[in-house]
Design a protein around this motif. Structure first.
Motif, mmCIF file in Angstrom:
data_model
loop_
_atom_site.group_PDB
_atom_site.id
_atom_site.type_symbol
_atom_site.label_atom_id
_atom_site.label_comp_id
_atom_site.label_asym_id
_atom_site.label_seq_id
_atom_site.Cartn_x
_atom_site.Cartn_y
_atom_site.Cartn_z
ATOM 1 N N THR A 53 6.806 -7.717 -5.150
ATOM 2 C CA THR A 53 6.526 -6.429 -5.794
ATOM 3 C C THR A 53 5.073 -6.315 -6.256
ATOM 4 O O THR A 53 4.550 -5.206 -6.378
ATOM 5 N N ARG A 54 4.409 -7.442 -6.494
ATOM 6 C CA ARG A 54 3.003 -7.389 -6.906
ATOM 7 C C ARG A 54 2.102 -6.878 -5.786
ATOM 8 O O ARG A 54 0.974 -6.448 -6.043
ATOM 9 N N LEU A 55 2.596 -6.952 -4.556
ATOM 10 C CA LEU A 55 1.807 -6.500 -3.403
ATOM 11 C C LEU A 55 2.203 -5.105 -2.937
ATOM 12 O O LEU A 55 1.775 -4.673 -1.872
ATOM 13 N N HIS A 56 2.997 -4.416 -3.723
ATOM 14 C CA HIS A 56 3.407 -3.054 -3.359
ATOM 15 C C HIS A 56 2.349 -2.059 -3.818
ATOM 16 O O HIS A 56 2.573 -1.229 -4.691
ATOM 17 N N THR A 57 1.178 -2.186 -3.224
ATOM 18 C CA THR A 57 0.042 -1.321 -3.517
ATOM 19 C C THR A 57 -0.468 -0.735 -2.200
ATOM 20 O O THR A 57 -0.150 -1.255 -1.121
ATOM 21 N N PRO A 58 -1.273 0.332 -2.257
ATOM 22 C CA PRO A 58 -1.780 0.936 -1.014
ATOM 23 C C PRO A 58 -2.513 -0.043 -0.108
ATOM 24 O O PRO A 58 -2.331 -0.012 1.117
ATOM 25 N N PHE A 61 0.011 -2.067 1.658
ATOM 26 C CA PHE A 61 0.800 -1.195 2.533
ATOM 27 C C PHE A 61 0.066 -0.989 3.859
ATOM 28 O O PHE A 61 0.659 -1.073 4.939
ATOM 29 N N PHE A 62 -1.235 -0.725 3.779
ATOM 30 C CA PHE A 62 -2.032 -0.558 5.000
ATOM 31 C C PHE A 62 -2.169 -1.878 5.754
ATOM 32 O O PHE A 62 -2.179 -1.896 6.991
ATOM 33 N N LEU A 63 -2.275 -2.983 5.024
ATOM 34 C CA LEU A 63 -2.358 -4.292 5.674
ATOM 35 C C LEU A 63 -1.068 -4.600 6.434
ATOM 36 O O LEU A 63 -1.108 -5.120 7.558
ATOM 37 N N ALA A 64 0.087 -4.289 5.834
ATOM 38 C CA ALA A 64 1.363 -4.488 6.522
ATOM 39 C C ALA A 64 1.447 -3.609 7.775
ATOM 40 O O ALA A 64 1.944 -4.051 8.824
ATOM 41 N N SER A 65 0.957 -2.387 7.673
ATOM 42 C CA SER A 65 0.934 -1.488 8.837
ATOM 43 C C SER A 65 0.034 -2.041 9.930
ATOM 44 O O SER A 65 0.370 -1.987 11.118
ATOM 45 N N GLY A 316 8.695 -0.635 -3.667
ATOM 46 C CA GLY A 316 8.610 0.374 -4.717
ATOM 47 C C GLY A 316 7.187 0.535 -5.138
ATOM 48 O O GLY A 316 6.374 -0.350 -4.940
ATOM 49 N N GLN A 317 6.878 1.677 -5.669
ATOM 50 C CA GLN A 317 5.520 1.942 -6.093
ATOM 51 C C GLN A 317 5.312 1.441 -7.508
ATOM 52 O O GLN A 317 6.108 1.731 -8.363
#
Length: 317
Positions: A53-58, A61-65, A316-317
């Motif tokens: 959850t600490r990595l649920h940031t924009p 999110f772009f890195l996962a994409s 989650g955001q």
């Protein structure tokens, strides 16, 4: 031969990774290893981001994409090249070649667009930190990635349709290890002027506009960082951008070399173009997980938690 319908009944021959038989076994093992490491590394990045959850940031999110796009990008070209080496066959069907071209362009352009999006995210985070959560909301991040996928699909569709209109006279040898625009135009026996113009303007725009956006973003970022009074905060800000800049330099350097500075048709130039293609289709997706994780404490902690089985998937955001 004239017309796309007649063209569809034969196969192309791929030049491959090398024309030297003694190198084929080594190349097979090397590229198999690189493909497995690329898929595993990028998949671990996606899972680590999704489960922490600490990595649920924009930014993540772009890195996962980007990691998802890299898996698909590499899977478009490398497995076919491995099969051809193993079976000692260089053939690819006309339909298979067009399908490979479409997905290669889609996922390759997606990498370019995502790198530009990630640069914009860093610009907002560093230059407008108080408005960051409002500007880069989860809804807006999803919208940006959706727009990227839509644009890349339209660009790939345009190029693929124009190639479909070309005629190919016989079992031509494509001077590459996969079906790409430049090599396909070289082996066509019909007029490719329209294709070349579209590649120059549309392809140039797809490469240069995101590159210029990245360049402008980092000029503004560096300018903002240099105004920070604390040396420690300046160093931390630079470190968050260093990984992204390394990937941008590696990827865009190879792409610009391959598409905007192509070589003439000779044996040595084919080898040079193949090396450039390997750099952005195989090497960059391979290095991305290491570049983004080795210098990132949060990512390393998330990977350790994932590998120890102490993570559960959620977002989650």
């Amino acid at each position: 031969m004239e017309g796309g319908n007649q063209t569809s009944i034969f196969e192309f021959l791929l030049w491959g990774l090398s024309d030297r038989p003694e190198q084929q076994h080594i190349l097979f093992l090397l590229f198999l290893w690189m493909y497995v490491v690329t898929v595993a590394g990028n998949l671990l990045i996606v899972l680590a981001i999704g489960t922490d959850t600490r990595l649920h940031t924009p930014m993540y999110f772009f890195l996962a994409s980007l990691s998802c796009a890299d898996i698909l990008f590499t899977s478009t070209t490398v497995p076919k090249a491995l099969v051809n080496i193993q079976t000692q066959s260089r053939s690819i069907s006309y339909a298979g070649c067009l399908a490979q071209l479409y997905f290669f362009l889609t996922f390759g352009d997606m990498d370019i667009f995502l790198l530009a999006t990630m640069a914009y995210d860093r610009y907002v985070a560093i230059c407008h930190p108080l408005h960051y959560t409002m500007i880069m909301s989860l809804r807006r991040c999803i919208l940006m990635v959706t727009v990227c996928w839509t644009l890349t699909s339209l660009v790939a569709m345009t190029h693929t349709f124009l190639v479909f209109r070309l005629s190919f006279c016989s079992r031509k040898i494509i001077p590459d290890f996969f079906c790409d625009l430049g090599p396909l135009m070289k082996v066509s026996c019909s007029d490719t002027q329209v294709n070349e113009l579209v590649l120059l303007f549309l392809g140039g725009a797809v490469i240069l506009i995101p590159f210029m956006l990245i360049l402008v973003s980092y000029i503004l970022i560096v300018s903002a960082i240099l105004r920070v009074p604390s040396a420690q905060r300046r160093l931390k800000a630079f470190s968050t951008c260093g990984s992204h800049l390394a990937v941008v330099a590696l990827f865009f350097g190879a792409v610009i070399r391959a598409y905007l500075c192509p070589s003439p048709s000779s044996s040595n130039s084919v080898e040079e173009d193949t090396v450039a293609a390997v750099m952005y289709t195989v090497v960059t997706p391979l290095l991305n997980p290491f570049i983004y994780s080795l210098r990132n404490k949060d990512m390393k902690c998330a990977l350790v938690r994932l590998l120890r089985g102490k993570a559960s998937f959620s977002w989650g955001q």
